[in-house]
Structure formats: structure tokens, C-alpha cells
Design a protein around this motif. Structure first.
Motif, PDB file in Angstrom:
ATOM      1  N   GLN A  51       0.833   4.371  -2.569  1.00 55.89           N
ATOM      2  CA  GLN A  51       0.602   5.750  -2.174  1.00 55.89           C
ATOM      3  C   GLN A  51       1.662   6.668  -2.784  1.00 55.89           C
ATOM      4  O   GLN A  51       1.354   7.736  -3.306  1.00 55.89           O
ATOM      5  CB  GLN A  51       0.619   5.857  -0.629  1.00 55.89           C
ATOM      6  N   ARG A  52       2.900   6.192  -2.778  1.00 56.46           N
ATOM      7  CA  ARG A  52       3.958   7.010  -3.360  1.00 56.46           C
ATOM      8  C   ARG A  52       3.778   7.155  -4.877  1.00 56.46           C
ATOM      9  O   ARG A  52       4.066   8.189  -5.453  1.00 56.46           O
ATOM     10  CB  ARG A  52       5.340   6.416  -3.027  1.00 56.46           C
ATOM     11  N   ASP A  75       0.805  -1.213   0.000  1.00 54.89           N
ATOM     12  CA  ASP A  75       0.000   0.000   0.000  1.00 54.89           C
ATOM     13  C   ASP A  75       0.843   1.271   0.000  1.00 54.89           C
ATOM     14  O   ASP A  75       0.526   2.238  -0.682  1.00 54.89           O
ATOM     15  CB  ASP A  75      -0.930   0.020   1.221  1.00 54.89           C
ATOM     16  N   ASP A  76       1.924   1.277   0.787  1.00 52.78           N
ATOM     17  CA  ASP A  76       2.689   2.517   0.860  1.00 52.78           C
ATOM     18  C   ASP A  76       3.400   2.822  -0.447  1.00 52.78           C
ATOM     19  O   ASP A  76       3.578   3.971  -0.824  1.00 52.78           O
ATOM     20  CB  ASP A  76       3.686   2.471   2.036  1.00 52.78           C
TER      21      ASP A  76
END
Ligand code: ADP
Ligand code: MG
Lengths: 335, 334
Positions: free
Chosen positions: A48-49, A44-45
Motif C-alpha cells: 500500500q505504501r 500488504d501494508d
């Protein structure tokens, strides 16, 4: 007339800006995530980036302003540079597709010819068939020809292209094997044989789209002709000893064309809408298909740009329709 | 003009029927009349009495369907216009017979210039080239009293007033020096002062050009001033026909007498509408088998309900379709 045109062009700027804002906000509100198509294994991160890399972290008004700037300033600069070999753009950031990461306008330029071939040709064919049908139907009202025309337009109105398209594919490609069922966009016309193949692959999509155009335009033409055939000036023309062909083709037709030309001009944007479905059915990779794919992939810059171009087309065609009205009808003076 | 002169137009037993959804409408029933060279024949009758349909039938100008010119003869220039080919008929229309219609606001084509519409018949019937036609068109506009004619040729109909448009229509009808001009209520749609001007113009043109004129109106006051002979129509029939003085001095048909009563006696005042006569003209669903006026007639008697009266000659070029003899005050002999 020139004054009027310039005034209308200036007035269309706020209209278009407002339309752009509405489209942008609608896309903002719509669910959908450009990362939605990414494999689930990406954490997920990271996603997001990636979103932030696409510029999605900025507030909406910043992104809207950026898009406007790119659309109205940067893209025309690239366009001019492309033609004259100048360097106005100076490497400025263009509108980039989320999906392909290439400039949106390059993709559109690639897809446009296919759509123009199929859509443009179908509109020309549709109108060319519709006008004589409308004229004859009105002149010979309630004749067998008129009844047949009414029947065909009823079909054109009520059968959607996704049905008629599949139907003709089943008949002419699958059963009879006469025509290819998939439009080959890589096909190049170089000689007579390839030209024949191009015609063959165009026939079905063009006819399916043309049927709709014919249905509508022929009805308008017929109604407008009927309106005018009953007018007093027609009786005057006959009382002057004019032949029927002069009465119909000179006196009645010129008057009847006034509203029909408007309908034809205003119909151009909507035929592009119709092409979205027809292109899916026949696998024509034109603008319609591009828009569908962009929608599915939440490719906001692409969707925004194509939709807005359609809006520009609508505003432009409205203007052209009004100007033509003034050209054709001497009673209308804009200045 | 001598009474015996060969008529330019001789109409016999004309019958026109409309086929409508509600059945047939017999709009013109056995109409006969003759038009002599140079004379002005007035045609009067309430609205719906078949005046327009009669005149349009002569030149095949009614749309068919629904109109059907069933019977009769229209002799013009030695030919029956009901039998000639379409090409021959077109040569007559606008060439030898000119037509002026009621409503000048809608009778001209809005998208062509007045000059173009005026030149069309000139080029078609007189074989003129563009230059000749333009010159003649200018003369015609001058003839009908349109100022600044040369420049106005390039104007569109909407740039003219109603009265001026009617002058243009008259110019078109006169373009090819017709032998006959048919004017179907040419002043009805105009206001009173313009009416008087157009009337004056028509009188002048007729004296100058000498064509025969059929002038349709529902205004007997107008007819009194310009006509040589008058034909009174009712329910698609000619009910009375006489020289103008004879008709006004010695009206025979009860319908004509009723019409005359509707003209106010105070000179100069505009004639009252004809509908002052009690009742409505009938719509003829079939060929008449009785007198169509009997329901509104104050002298009708039994015979009127069984037979349609023929036109009785009462002398002095005067005839009337009535069983009651106004001279004796009694029914005619059967
Ligand atoms: N197109 C039509 N269809 C049916 N009936 C018609 C049509 N035109 C005229 N008529 C009938 O013919 C009759 C005569 O009409 P018209 O000649 O116009 O009267 P006028 O000119 O004397 O006022 C009227 O009763 C009308 O109902
Ligand atoms: Mg009339």
C-alpha cells in the motif's frame, strides 16, 4: 490553406484533450494493479505504501492534471533542453514508468527506432508494391495478373500476421535455415556484412506487415483506377491522340491518387497497431512490445503515454490527409 | 461543293458489336456514308440508334472488350483507319479529326488546367514547344469566344460554366486544324440559350476554318438550320440519307416522316422529344434479318418481316431503306 491548417491544428487541441481524458478514465476503470507482479511475500501494508509512493493515493483528477502538465509542458522542456543545452525544465518531475522507474519518454526513444525500421519500412515497401499492382490490375481488369493480385490481397486481408508470421518463421528459419527467427535489436550496422544481416533479419517482419498494407492499398488503388478509367475525360484524352501511357499515368493516375493518398495517410496509425502483434511474433523489442509489457505490468504512465501518442498520430494523419486532398484536387478549396 | 468531290472520309459497311453478359448487341449494322470536304453532315436518330457508337468506331475510341468493330472500311487520307497501326491512328485522333463530346461537365480532366489540356495535342501533333503552344492555346480560346483568354488558361475546368466548358472542348478539337470535326450532341447537355450560342459559334467556325463537320443530334430542328446533308439512323442502320432540303421537303422513310411530325410547326418553339413516336427502338441481339422499324411502322407489310431492306436510290442524292415506295404509295417490286 495555411489558415485552414492553423484552424485545424487549434481545433485538434480540445479533441486531443478529450481523448486523453477518455484513455485515462478507461485505464482507471481497468482492473490491474502495479503491485500485481510483486512477490507474494511482500506484506500488504508495504504494498500500500509503495502504491502511495507511485502517486496512486491522489484522486484521479489530480493525477490526470499532473500527467497533462508533464506531457505538454515538462517533457517538451526536457526535449528542448536536450537539443539546445538550455535549462527550461529545471529538474521538474518527468513522466516516470511504474515498472522501470525511468522516464517514459527515454524508454520510448530507445524503442522507437526498431519500430520505425520494421513498421516504417514495411509500410513503404507495402505501398510501393501496392500502387503498381493496383494500376496494372485495373488497366488489365480480369487478366491473369488481376486475378493473381486479387488472390494475394485476399490472403493479405484474411490471414492475420500472427499466423503468417509464424508460418514464415517455420519455413524460412526452422526448415530452410535462411533467415534468423529472432530480431536482434542490439545489432549495429557498420559495414556491408552487418548491413546484409540487418536486411536478413528485417525481411520476414517487414514482409508480413507489408502483405497487409499491400492487400489494402492495392485494392483501393485498383478500385479508384477503375472508377476513373471509365470517365469521359479519359475518352477525351484518347480522342486527342494521347498515348496509352500518357492517358493512364498522367490523366487517370493523378485523379485516382486523390482518394488513395488519403487512405495511405490514414493507414499509418493503424499499421502501428498491427506492429504490436508482429513485434511479439518476431521478438522485435519496439514500441508494440513495450506497450504489451506495460499493459501486463499495469504500468499506467507508460500505457497512457504510448496510447496517447497513437491518438496524436491519428489526429495528425487525419489533418495531413485533408491537406493533401486539397493539394491534389483543385476543386477543393479550404479558404 | 460539287457532288463529285473526293470525300475526306469514306465509311463502308461498318459493323460494331458489343459482347455483353446478356449476349451480343449489334449496335452498328453495315453503316456506309461519305463526308465531302467542307460539308456539314447531320446525323439524327433517337437515343440508342447507334450514332455515337458509329463515330467512336471510326477512331477506335470504344473500349474493347466489350466493343468489337467487326467489319468495314474507314478510308481517310488514303488509309483504312481500321487497319492502320496504333501510332498512325493516334496521329489522326486529335490531329486530323477532332472530337467534341456530349457532356462538357465530365469531358475535361478536373485536375489539370484548361491551358494544359489544350496544349497537350498541340505539343503532340504540331511539335510545338511550351511557349508556342501557350500562345496558340490563347488564340484558340479567343477563337471560341472565351473572354480574358490569357488568364483563363490557368483556370481549372470547374471554374468554367457548362457553355464555356463546351467552348473549351471545341477549342481542343480544333487545336490542330483538323480536316474533320465530329460533334456528338455537343449542345444536348446545355440549356437552350447556351445551345443557340454554341450552334452560332459552330456555324461561324466552319465558315472561317472550312473543315468538314459531322454533327450528331436528336433534334431535327437544329439540323435544318445548319446541315448540308442529313443521315437518319435507326437501330444501327442508315434508314434515309439526303440533302437537307430534299429530306425535309420529300421524306421517304416512315421513320423520318414520323420524326418530322414531332417538330412543332410553331416557329421558335423547341422541338418535342423524339420519343413521341409510339414504341421503343429495338436492341439488336443479332444482325438484322428483317426491317427493325416494322413494329412501329404504319405501312409495314409482309416482306418487312422477312427481309432487311437495302438502301434504295430515289434520285437527287437521296436514298432510303424501305420496301414501301412513298412516291407511288405501293410496295417496291421484289
Ligand atoms: N458499352 C456498351 N455495351 C453494350 N451495349 C452498348 C454499349 N454502348 C452502347 N451500346 C448499345 O449500342 C447502341 C447504340 O448506342 P449509341 O451509339 O450510344 O446511341 P446514340 O448515340 O444514337 O444515342 C445502344 O442500343 C446501346 O445499347
Ligand atoms: Mg449518343
Amino acid at each position: 490553406m495555411l489558415n485552414y491548417t492553423i484552424r485545424r491544428l487549434v481545433l485538434s487541441i480540445p479533441t486531443l484533450l478529450f481523448i486523453a481524458l477518455v484513455i485515462f478514465l478507461l485505464l482507471e476503470l481497468a482492473p490491474g494493479d502495479p503491485m500485481g507482479q510483486m512477490p507474494l511475500t511482500i506484506p500488504d501494508d508495504v504494498k500500500q505504501r509503495m502504491r502511495e509512493a507511485l502517486g496512486l493515493g491522489e484522486p484521479w483528477y489530480t493525477r490526470f492534471y499532473l500527467w497533462l502538465y508533464q506531457f505538454f509542458i515538462v517533457e517538451p522542456q526536457y526535449w528542448i533542453d536536450g537539443i539546445f543545452g538550455t535549462n527550461f525544465a529545471d529538474g521538474a518531475q518527468r513522466i516516470i514508468s511504474f515498472q522501470s522507474r525511468s522516464p517514459v519518454f527515454d524508454t520510448i526513444a530507445e524503442r522507437l527506432p526498431q519500430t520505425l525500421w520494421v513498421v516504417g519500412m514495411s509500410y513503404v515497401v507495402g505501398v510501393a508494391i501496392a500502387l503498381p499492382i493496383g494500376i496494372i490490375s485495373a488497366y488489365k481488369q480480369y487478366s491473369v495478373f488481376d486475378q493473381a493480385g486479387t488472390f494475394v490481397s485476399m490472403i493479405g486481408f484474411s490471414v492475420p500476421p500472427f499466423f503468417s508470421g509464424v508460418l514464415v518463421i517455420v519455413i524460412f528459419s526452422v526448415q530452410l535455415g535462411w533467415l534468423p527467427s529472432i530480431y536482434d535489436t542490439t545489432h549495429q550496422v557498420v559495414d556491408w556484412e552487418t548491413f546484409k544481416f540487418q536486411l536478413q533479419q528485417m525481411i520476414m517482419p517487414v514482409m508480413v506487415l507489408a502483405l497487409q498494407t499491400t492487400a489494402q492499398v492495392s485494392r483501393y488503388m485498383r478500385a479508384s483506377m477503375l472508377d476513373n478509367l471509365g470517365q469521359d475525360y479519359v475518352r477525351t484524352a484518347r480522342a486527342k491522340g494521347m498515348s496509352e501511357s500518357v492517358v493512364v499515368m498522367r490523366h487517370v493516375l493523378r485523379n485516382s491518387m486523390i482518394p488513395v493518398v488519403t487512405v495511405i495517410a490514414l493507414g499509418i496509425p493503424s499499421i502501428f497497431g498491427g506492429a504490436i502483434i508482429t513485434e511479439q511474433v518476431f521478438k522485435v523489442n519496439g514500441l508494440g512490445q513495450l506497450l504489451i509489457l506495460a499493459l501486463q505490468g499495469a504500468d499506467i504512465p507508460m500505457v497512457m503515454t504510448i496510447t496517447f501518442l497513437l491518438a496524436v498520430l491519428i489526429v495528425l494523419m487525419n489533418l495531413i490527409a485533408d491537406i493533401l486532398y486539397g493539394v491534389l484536387d483543385p476543386r477543393i478549396r479550404y479558404d | 461543293m460539287p457532288d463529285g468531290a473526293m470525300p475526306v472520309l469514306d465509311v463502308r459497311d461498318l459493323k460494331t458489336v458489343f459482347q455483353t453478359r446478356g449476349g451480343e448487341v449489334h449496335a452498328v449494322n453495315d453503316v456506309s456514308f461519305a463526308l465531302r470536304p467542307g460539308e456539314l453532315l447531320g446525323v439524327v436518330g433517337e437515343s440508342g440508334s447507334g450514332k455515337s457508337v458509329t463515330m467512336m468506331s471510326l477512331l477506335g475510341l470504344l473500349p474493347s472488350p466489350p466493343a468489337d468493330v467487326r467489319d468495314g472500311q474507314v478510308m481517310f487520307g488514303g488509309k483504312d483507319l481500321l487497319k492502320v497501326s496504333m501510332d498512325e491512328l493516334r496521329a489522326v485522333r486529335g490531329g486530323e479529326i477532332g472530337f467534341v463530346f456530349q457532356d462538357p461537365m465530365t469531358s475535361l480532366n478536373p485536375v489539370y488546367t484548361v491551358g494544359f489540356q489544350l496544349m497537350e495535342p498541340l505539343r503532340k501533333h504540331m511539335g510545338m514547344n511550351k511557349r508556342q503552344a501557350a500562345k496558340r492555346a490563347q488564340e484558340l480560346l479567343e477563337l471560341v469566344g472565351i473572354p480574358d483568354a490569357r488568364r483563363r488558361l490557368d483556370d481549372y475546368p470547374h471554374q468554367f460554366s457548362g457553355g464555356m466548358r463546351q467552348r473549351v472542348m471545341i477549342a481542343i478539337a480544333l487545336a490542330c486544324d483538323p480536316k474533320v470535326l465530329i460533334a456528338d450532341e455537343p449542345t444536348t447537355a446545355l440549356d437552350v440559350t447556351i445551345q443557340a450560342q454554341i450552334l452560332e459559334l459552330m456555324k461561324e467556325l466552319r465558315d472561317k476554318l472550312g473543315m468538314a463537320v459531322i454533327w450528331i443530334t436528336h433534334d431535327l430542328g437544329v439540323i435544318a438550320g445548319i446541315a448540308d446533308r442529313v443521315m437518319v439512323m435507326y437501330a444501327g442502320q442508315v434508314v434515309e440519307h439526303a440533302p437537307v432540303k430534299e429530306l425535309f421537303g420529300n421524306p421517304q422513310h416512315p421513320y423520318t416522316r414520323a420524326l418530322l411530325k414531332t417538330i412543332p410547326s410553331i416557329a421558335g418553339e423547341r422541338a418535342a422529344r423524339l420519343t413521341i413516336i409510339e414504341g421503343q427502338p429495338p436492341i439488336m441481339g443479332a444482325a438484322p434479318s428483317a426491317c427493325p422499324f416494322r413494329d412501329r411502322c404504319d405501312v409495314a407489310f409482309e416482306r418487312c418481316a422477312h427481309e432487311n431492306p437495302p438502301r434504295y436510290d430515289v434520285g437527287h442524292g437521296h436514298d432510303t431503306a424501305c420496301f414501301f415506295d412513298a412516291r407511288t404509295g405501293a410496295p417496291r417490286d421484289a
